[in-house]
Design an enzyme around this catalytic site. Structure first.
Site, short mmCIF file in Angstrom:
data_model
loop_
_atom_site.label_atom_id
_atom_site.label_comp_id
_atom_site.label_asym_id
_atom_site.label_seq_id
_atom_site.Cartn_x
_atom_site.Cartn_y
_atom_site.Cartn_z
N CYS A 117 0.82 -1.23 0.00
CA CYS A 117 0.00 0.00 0.00
C CYS A 117 0.85 1.27 0.00
O CYS A 117 0.30 2.37 -0.08
CB CYS A 117 -0.94 -0.02 1.19
SG CYS A 117 -1.86 -1.55 1.26
N HIS A 257 -3.43 6.66 2.24
CA HIS A 257 -3.88 5.33 1.80
C HIS A 257 -5.25 5.05 2.42
O HIS A 257 -5.45 5.22 3.62
CB HIS A 257 -2.85 4.28 2.21
CG HIS A 257 -3.36 2.89 2.07
ND1 HIS A 257 -4.00 2.46 0.92
CD2 HIS A 257 -3.36 1.83 2.92
CE1 HIS A 257 -4.35 1.20 1.08
NE2 HIS A 257 -3.98 0.80 2.28
N ASN A 287 -10.28 -1.00 0.45
CA ASN A 287 -8.83 -0.79 0.43
C ASN A 287 -8.28 -1.31 -0.91
O ASN A 287 -8.21 -2.52 -1.12
CB ASN A 287 -8.23 -1.55 1.61
CG ASN A 287 -6.72 -1.50 1.67
OD1 ASN A 287 -6.07 -1.08 0.72
ND2 ASN A 287 -6.17 -1.93 2.78
N1 ACO Z 1 -18.14 -9.13 10.46
C1 ACO Z 1 -18.60 -9.34 11.70
N2 ACO Z 1 -17.78 -9.61 12.74
C2 ACO Z 1 -16.47 -9.68 12.48
C3 ACO Z 1 -15.94 -9.50 11.19
C4 ACO Z 1 -16.83 -9.22 10.16
N3 ACO Z 1 -16.42 -8.99 8.90
N4 ACO Z 1 -14.58 -9.63 11.25
C5 ACO Z 1 -14.27 -9.87 12.52
N5 ACO Z 1 -15.41 -9.91 13.27
C6 ACO Z 1 -15.55 -10.15 14.70
C7 ACO Z 1 -14.36 -10.89 15.28
O1 ACO Z 1 -14.52 -12.27 15.11
C8 ACO Z 1 -14.44 -10.48 16.73
O2 ACO Z 1 -15.43 -11.25 17.36
P1 ACO Z 1 -15.21 -11.78 18.86
O3 ACO Z 1 -15.09 -10.54 19.69
O4 ACO Z 1 -16.45 -12.57 19.10
O5 ACO Z 1 -13.94 -12.57 18.81
C9 ACO Z 1 -14.97 -9.04 16.66
O6 ACO Z 1 -15.55 -8.88 15.38
C10 ACO Z 1 -13.88 -8.00 16.86
O7 ACO Z 1 -12.82 -8.33 16.00
P2 ACO Z 1 -11.50 -7.49 16.04
O8 ACO Z 1 -10.54 -8.05 15.04
O9 ACO Z 1 -11.03 -7.33 17.43
O10 ACO Z 1 -12.04 -6.08 15.52
P3 ACO Z 1 -11.31 -4.70 15.49
O11 ACO Z 1 -12.08 -3.71 16.24
O12 ACO Z 1 -9.84 -4.81 15.78
O13 ACO Z 1 -11.46 -4.31 13.94
C11 ACO Z 1 -10.25 -4.29 11.89
C12 ACO Z 1 -10.90 -5.16 12.95
C13 ACO Z 1 -11.32 -3.49 11.16
C14 ACO Z 1 -9.59 -5.23 10.86
C15 ACO Z 1 -9.21 -3.36 12.54
O14 ACO Z 1 -8.33 -4.10 13.35
C16 ACO Z 1 -8.44 -2.59 11.53
O15 ACO Z 1 -8.94 -1.69 10.91
N6 ACO Z 1 -7.15 -2.91 11.35
C17 ACO Z 1 -6.36 -2.33 10.29
C18 ACO Z 1 -6.60 -3.16 9.08
C19 ACO Z 1 -6.13 -2.51 7.84
O16 ACO Z 1 -6.37 -1.33 7.62
N7 ACO Z 1 -5.45 -3.30 7.03
C20 ACO Z 1 -4.95 -2.89 5.82
C21 ACO Z 1 -3.87 -1.85 5.98
S1 ACO Z 1 -2.44 -2.17 5.13
C22 ACO Z 1 -2.89 -2.47 3.65
O17 ACO Z 1 -3.64 -1.70 3.14
C23 ACO Z 1 -2.47 -3.72 2.94
#
Ligand code: ACO
Length: 332
Positions: A117, A257, A287
């Protein structure tokens, strides 16, 4: 040999998105998710995905064609094509070579770079170096990633976040020595590479002990990537504007990004800059990795948000881990 550095002009930009739109509600049919979760955690409402025979190269070529036309440059004039992609159609030939063939840039050298990215910022720095040094005068920088073929559509924690797209910029030698690129930094921390990865394992020769085969799908430690982005990017931006000799307040538009709205808002707050100055279109495309910054920049121009002489910060971050910031003037 002269030590003169030539100025770089951002002469044109372009974007290309696949036609097929997948809304959050559509994803409910294939994984246990819902629009509310995806919208509140990421800001994404829909994304585009390639279908049938669409390829990374065909998307990137469309974006490249627009970037050349908006710069008034013919394909024959292009001397170098750089493609920033982490999800090419082939390991070889390079995507850049396929773009060269498709656009008939018959006089251009062509190669790919991989910086996930951060690809646009890394690519811009490479292109600028060729122009500054006098080696080339007309370069087509393309960026493309088609995550839809590399996410596990059974893994709800990753498949909802990504979309496919391509962007492009035409970079030329400026008539005077002024440069539209005031400053670029790029950084990397390979020790954290496991936090965001698409493994690719070829198979050992049958005459030796077999190796472990891995599935070529996105593996992501979402929380660590989130923390990495909100801690690293503000520092990168502060350093870049400082080196460019401008202040944060002078910047007209921040184009980061487009990974996640919460990341962008957190970075804006940490910089104490009004969130309104941060261009956002991730609700439409998810993304799109290396392509997200030029797609956003093209739309910022289309929407008259970038005007002649606007001061713009472009900041990328992602797998590698890699990150980098460019401070540019939009003068096209
Ligand atoms: N739908 C519903 N529930 C979901 C989903 C989904 N799609 N995905 C995960 N969950 C659930 C999980 O299982 C978890 O459930 P649990 O509490 O029962 O275990 C709950 O939601 C919380 O999951 P977390 O992973 O803790 O959620 P978080 O608040 O951390 O958000 C996210 C996840 C959106 C991925 C966040 O961590 C984030 O934005 N990270 C950065 C990711 C990113 O931007 N990546 C790309 C950047 S680099 C690049 O571009 C290549």
């Amino acid at each position: 040999m002269s030590n003169k550095l030539f100025g770089t002009k951002i002469a044109g930009i372009g974007k290309a998105l696949p036609e097929t739109v997948i809304k959050n509600a559509d994803l409910e049919k294939i994984v246990d998710t819902n629009d509310e979760w995806i919208s509140t955690r990421s800001g994404i409402k829909e994304r585009r995905v390639v279908s049938t025979e669409e390829t990374a190269a065909s998307l990137a070529a469309r974006a490249g064609k627009d970037a050349l036309e908006s710069a008034g440059i013919t394909p024959e004039e292009v001397e170098l094509i750089i493609c920033a992609t982490s999800l090419p159609d082939n390991l070889y030939p390079s995507t850049a070579c396929e773009i060269q063939r498709e656009l008939k840039c018959v006089n251009a050298a062509a190669f790919d770079i991989t910086a996930a990215c951060s690809g646009l910022v890394y690519g811009l720095n490479v292109a600028r170096s060729f122009i500054q040094s006098g080696i080339y005068q007309k370069i087509l920088l393309t960026t493309v990633d088609i995550h839809s073929r590399f996410v596990n559509w059974e893994d709800r924690s990753t498949c909802v976040l990504f979309g496919d797209g391509a962007g492009a910029m035409t970079l030329t030698r400026n008539a005077d020595d002024q440069s539209d690129i005031l400053y670029i930094n790029m950084e990397a921390d390979g020790s954290r590479g496991e936090e965001l990865k698409i493994p690719l394992s070829g198979k050992n020769c049958p005459l030796v002990t077999p190796n472990t085969l891995q599935s070529p799908f996105v593996e992501m430690n979402g929380r660590e990537i989130y923390k990495f982005a909100v801690n690293t990017v503000p520092e990168s931006i502060k350093k870049a504007v400082n080196e460019a000799g401008v202040s944060l307040e002078e910047v007209d538009c921040f184009i980061l990004h487009q990974a996640n709205i919460r990341i962008i808002e957190s970075i804006a707050d940490r910089l104490a800059i009004n969130r309104e100055k941060f261009f956002v279109n991730l609700h439409k495309y998810g993304n799109t990795s290396a392509a997200s910054i030029p797609i956003a920049m093209t739309e910022a121009v289309e929407n008259n948000i970038l005007k002649p002489s606007s001061l713009v910060v472009l900041s990328g971050f992602g797998a590698g881990l890699t990150w980098g910031t460019a401070v540019v003037r939009w003068n096209a």
